[in-house]
Design a protein around this motif. Structure first.
Motif, PDB file in Angstrom:
ATOM      1  N   ILE A 164       7.009  -0.875  -4.392  1.00  0.00           N
ATOM      2  CA  ILE A 164       6.303   0.399  -4.535  1.00  0.00           C
ATOM      3  C   ILE A 164       6.207   1.031  -3.151  1.00  0.00           C
ATOM      4  O   ILE A 164       5.850   0.361  -2.176  1.00  0.00           O
ATOM      5  N   ASP A 165       6.483   2.292  -3.057  1.00  0.00           N
ATOM      6  CA  ASP A 165       6.386   3.016  -1.791  1.00  0.00           C
ATOM      7  C   ASP A 165       4.906   3.256  -1.478  1.00  0.00           C
ATOM      8  O   ASP A 165       4.269   4.144  -2.048  1.00  0.00           O
ATOM      9  N   ILE A 166       4.353   2.447  -0.597  1.00  0.00           N
ATOM     10  CA  ILE A 166       2.919   2.514  -0.299  1.00  0.00           C
ATOM     11  C   ILE A 166       2.536   3.870   0.292  1.00  0.00           C
ATOM     12  O   ILE A 166       1.492   4.443  -0.045  1.00  0.00           O
ATOM     13  N   GLU A 167       3.368   4.384   1.167  1.00  0.00           N
ATOM     14  CA  GLU A 167       3.088   5.671   1.800  1.00  0.00           C
ATOM     15  C   GLU A 167       3.035   6.786   0.764  1.00  0.00           C
ATOM     16  O   GLU A 167       2.149   7.656   0.801  1.00  0.00           O
ATOM     17  N   LEU A 168       3.951   6.771  -0.192  1.00  0.00           N
ATOM     18  CA  LEU A 168       3.973   7.772  -1.261  1.00  0.00           C
ATOM     19  C   LEU A 168       2.711   7.691  -2.107  1.00  0.00           C
ATOM     20  O   LEU A 168       2.051   8.712  -2.359  1.00  0.00           O
ATOM     21  N   VAL A 169       2.371   6.494  -2.559  1.00  0.00           N
ATOM     22  CA  VAL A 169       1.176   6.320  -3.387  1.00  0.00           C
ATOM     23  C   VAL A 169      -0.070   6.767  -2.634  1.00  0.00           C
ATOM     24  O   VAL A 169      -0.933   7.471  -3.182  1.00  0.00           O
ATOM     25  N   SER A 170      -0.171   6.377  -1.380  1.00  0.00           N
ATOM     26  CA  SER A 170      -1.357   6.718  -0.584  1.00  0.00           C
ATOM     27  C   SER A 170      -1.468   8.220  -0.373  1.00  0.00           C
ATOM     28  O   SER A 170      -2.575   8.788  -0.417  1.00  0.00           O
ATOM     29  N   ARG A 171      -0.349   8.873  -0.172  1.00  0.00           N
ATOM     30  CA  ARG A 171      -0.365  10.322   0.041  1.00  0.00           C
ATOM     31  C   ARG A 171      -0.882  11.047  -1.203  1.00  0.00           C
ATOM     32  O   ARG A 171      -1.714  11.966  -1.101  1.00  0.00           O
ATOM     33  N   VAL A 172      -0.419  10.631  -2.380  1.00  0.00           N
ATOM     34  CA  VAL A 172      -0.882  11.248  -3.624  1.00  0.00           C
ATOM     35  C   VAL A 172      -2.359  10.935  -3.848  1.00  0.00           C
ATOM     36  O   VAL A 172      -3.150  11.815  -4.226  1.00  0.00           O
ATOM     37  N   VAL A 181      -5.492   0.118  -3.233  1.00  0.00           N
ATOM     38  CA  VAL A 181      -5.606  -1.315  -2.976  1.00  0.00           C
ATOM     39  C   VAL A 181      -4.214  -1.924  -3.099  1.00  0.00           C
ATOM     40  O   VAL A 181      -3.525  -1.691  -4.094  1.00  0.00           O
ATOM     41  N   VAL A 182      -3.802  -2.704  -2.105  1.00  0.00           N
ATOM     42  CA  VAL A 182      -2.476  -3.320  -2.119  1.00  0.00           C
ATOM     43  C   VAL A 182      -2.604  -4.835  -2.021  1.00  0.00           C
ATOM     44  O   VAL A 182      -3.227  -5.354  -1.085  1.00  0.00           O
ATOM     45  N   ASN A 193       2.259  -4.210   6.619  1.00  0.00           N
ATOM     46  CA  ASN A 193       0.869  -3.824   6.901  1.00  0.00           C
ATOM     47  C   ASN A 193       0.509  -2.570   6.118  1.00  0.00           C
ATOM     48  O   ASN A 193       0.680  -1.446   6.608  1.00  0.00           O
ATOM     49  N   PRO A 194       0.016  -2.723   4.886  1.00  0.00           N
ATOM     50  CA  PRO A 194      -0.249  -1.563   4.032  1.00  0.00           C
ATOM     51  C   PRO A 194      -1.252  -0.558   4.598  1.00  0.00           C
ATOM     52  O   PRO A 194      -1.150   0.636   4.306  1.00  0.00           O
ATOM     53  N   LEU A 195      -2.224  -1.006   5.381  1.00  0.00           N
ATOM     54  CA  LEU A 195      -3.198  -0.055   5.927  1.00  0.00           C
ATOM     55  C   LEU A 195      -2.517   0.934   6.866  1.00  0.00           C
ATOM     56  O   LEU A 195      -2.918   2.100   6.943  1.00  0.00           O
ATOM     57  N   ASP A 196      -1.506   0.491   7.578  1.00  0.00           N
ATOM     58  CA  ASP A 196      -0.739   1.390   8.436  1.00  0.00           C
ATOM     59  C   ASP A 196       0.009   2.449   7.629  1.00  0.00           C
ATOM     60  O   ASP A 196       0.385   3.493   8.161  1.00  0.00           O
ATOM     61  N   LEU A 197       0.225   2.156   6.351  1.00  0.00           N
ATOM     62  CA  LEU A 197       0.982   3.065   5.483  1.00  0.00           C
ATOM     63  C   LEU A 197       0.077   3.930   4.620  1.00  0.00           C
ATOM     64  O   LEU A 197       0.561   4.652   3.746  1.00  0.00           O
ATOM     65  N   GLY A 198      -1.239   3.845   4.857  1.00  0.00           N
ATOM     66  CA  GLY A 198      -2.170   4.726   4.168  1.00  0.00           C
ATOM     67  C   GLY A 198      -3.087   4.075   3.162  1.00  0.00           C
ATOM     68  O   GLY A 198      -3.986   4.729   2.617  1.00  0.00           O
ATOM     69  N   ALA A 199      -2.882   2.792   2.863  1.00  0.00           N
ATOM     70  CA  ALA A 199      -3.758   2.104   1.905  1.00  0.00           C
ATOM     71  C   ALA A 199      -5.156   1.934   2.488  1.00  0.00           C
ATOM     72  O   ALA A 199      -5.362   2.013   3.712  1.00  0.00           O
ATOM     73  N   ASP A 200      -6.126   1.675   1.616  1.00  0.00           N
ATOM     74  CA  ASP A 200      -7.519   1.520   2.041  1.00  0.00           C
ATOM     75  C   ASP A 200      -7.968   0.069   2.083  1.00  0.00           C
ATOM     76  O   ASP A 200      -8.839  -0.288   2.875  1.00  0.00           O
ATOM     77  N   TYR A 201      -7.382  -0.767   1.212  1.00  0.00           N
ATOM     78  CA  TYR A 201      -7.723  -2.192   1.155  1.00  0.00           C
ATOM     79  C   TYR A 201      -6.450  -3.011   0.998  1.00  0.00           C
ATOM     80  O   TYR A 201      -5.523  -2.600   0.297  1.00  0.00           O
ATOM     81  N   VAL A 202      -6.437  -4.152   1.643  1.00  0.00           N
ATOM     82  CA  VAL A 202      -5.351  -5.116   1.495  1.00  0.00           C
ATOM     83  C   VAL A 202      -5.937  -6.424   0.994  1.00  0.00           C
ATOM     84  O   VAL A 202      -6.984  -6.883   1.488  1.00  0.00           O
ATOM     85  N   ILE A 203      -5.264  -7.023   0.019  1.00  0.00           N
ATOM     86  CA  ILE A 203      -5.690  -8.305  -0.548  1.00  0.00           C
ATOM     87  C   ILE A 203      -4.617  -9.347  -0.281  1.00  0.00           C
ATOM     88  O   ILE A 203      -3.422  -9.054  -0.338  1.00  0.00           O
ATOM     89  N   HIS A 204      -5.064 -10.571   0.002  1.00  0.00           N
ATOM     90  CA  HIS A 204      -4.147 -11.710   0.087  1.00  0.00           C
ATOM     91  C   HIS A 204      -4.696 -12.867  -0.741  1.00  0.00           C
ATOM     92  O   HIS A 204      -5.895 -13.160  -0.672  1.00  0.00           O
ATOM     93  N   SER A 205      -3.826 -13.488  -1.512  1.00  0.00           N
ATOM     94  CA  SER A 205      -4.116 -14.848  -1.923  1.00  0.00           C
ATOM     95  C   SER A 205      -3.729 -15.707  -0.728  1.00  0.00           C
ATOM     96  O   SER A 205      -2.556 -16.010  -0.518  1.00  0.00           O
TER      97      SER A 205
END
Length: 393
Positions: A164-172, A181-182, A193-205
């Motif tokens: 999924i294009d994180i930057e595209l989703v974040s822009r919309v 949330v990624v 690094n999704p936050l660098d691409l505009g996301a607000d939260y990053v999750i890791h297992s």
């Protein structure tokens, strides 16, 4: 330590000073449930947030705090929270963002237990969800409703390896004020690094690549906004209590120190295995975003440092042929999870995504002959030999 350090250095040093802990090279394990106040007034001030210091390990622990500070810097966020499992982290973020009758917009596929959580939220709290391919801005905008309170995506998606294009989703999402949330489990902060691409939260297992040794169950949330993470700490985490133990936090700190070295080998082995599988006559398809022929290759080049350590592939035939192949493997282990030193294989339709109804699995692209391979650190030649004998037997 500052954000200016390169990631290999941050993985080893961030958030810890031996001078603060009797010159111990390794961070101590603070195996304490509670902390002593010098005075009643000090306790009152700490509970009001007017003085720094620890109160009770459900609210914060020194060993856990080192892990959280390190993960926040690694993911380019302002703050992080550590949890007792990846699903505790997923649950915490969603509970933080939703209210009754909210709507969650999701990527076309999600982990089976995340799907189960979404179903439970709908059954118990009327929190609905829909899935979208999210390939264009129009796709995303069409799926957003007046009740959408967050967009939740995996990329790469488990197990179809779609991106999924994180930057595209974040822009919309930013146009309508919806947080993104990624789930970054498949990549680790070393690759994406999704936050660098505009996301607000990053999750890791953190059970997976962050640990890297198959001996910890844990989760991490990193946020772009420190205040929102603190709200989550003092509400969802405090009151539901899905916290991590100090010992498990210490194990994750130990695992992080070798993440870059491990990921380099995971990535190299995966690239060679993908090339081998792609040319095998008994393999119907190989799904690997590092393949230049992949429809997701351009997105991989845009937002990932390299393609990662995961492959999905389709064995010619169906469920019977896929499981028979698995049963003939001698070195590669049949197991769920991923990111370990050992190479692991699993059948998503009957294992990690068995909870997903067949029609929904089909819509996600999870077929009966799909296998997911987490490529380990062994000699890639031994892995190829094992796959080869299992395919030809």
């Amino acid at each position: 330590m500052t954000n200016e350090n390169r990631i290999e250095t941050t993985l080893i040093h961030e958030g810890y000073s031996s001078k603060e802990f009797s010159d111990s090279l390794s961070p101590p394990i603070f195996q304490s449930s509670t902390y002593v106040f010098d005075t009643a007034e000090q306790g009152e001030m700490r509970f009001r947030g007017e003085e720094k210091g620890f109160i009770y390990s459900r609210l914060g622990n020194p060993t856990v705090r080192i892990l959280e500070e390190r993960m926040a810097v690694l993911e380019k966020g302002e703050a992080a929270l550590a949890f007792g499992s990846g699903m505790a982290a997923v649950s915490a973020v969603l509970f933080h963002l939703i209210k009754s009758e909210s709507h969650i917009l999701c990527s076309r596929g999600v982990y089976g237990c995340t799907f189960g959580l979404l179903e439970m939220l709908e059954d118990k709290f009327s929190v609905t969800h829909t899935f979208s391919s999210m390939q264009t801005a129009d796709d995303i905008e069409a799926a957003i409703t007046d009740m959408t309170t967050c967009i939740y995506i995996e990329t790469p998606i488990n197990p179809t390896m779609e991106l999924i294009d994180i930057e595209l989703v974040s822009r919309v999402a930013k146009k309508v004020g919806i947080p993104v949330v990624v789930d970054n489990t498949f990549c680790s902060p070393f690759l994406q690094n999704p936050l660098d691409l505009g996301a607000d939260y990053v999750i890791h297992s953190a059970t997976k690549y962050i640990s890297g040794h198959g001996d910890v169950i844990a989760g991490i949330v990193v946020g772009k906004n420190k205040e929102e993470i603190q709200k989550m700490r003092m509400t969802v985490q405090k009151d539901i209590g899905g916290i991590i133990s100090p010992f498990d936090a210490w194990l994750l700190l130990r695992g992080l120190k070798t993440l870059h070295v491990r990921m380099d080998r995971h990535v190299e082995n995966t690239r060679k295995l993908a090339n081998y599988l792609k040319g095998h006559p008994l393999i119907e398809d190989v799904i690997y975003p590092g393949d230049p022929d992949s429809p997701h290759y351009s997105i991989m080049k845009k937002q990932m440092r390299t393609a990662g350590g995961m492959i999905s592939f389709l064995v010619k035939g169906g469920k019977k042929e896929a499981q028979a192949f698995m049963n003939r493997l001698k070195l590669i282990k049949i197991a769920v999870s991923l990111g370990d030193a050992e190479t692991l294989i699993q059948h998503p339709a009957t294992m990690t995504h068995a909870v997903v109804p067949p029609k929904t699995r089909d819509a996600m692209g999870i077929t009966e002959n799909m296998l997911r391979l987490s490529v380990g650190l062994e000699s890639v030649d031994d892995l190829i030999d094992d796959i080869d004998q299992a395919l030809l037997d």
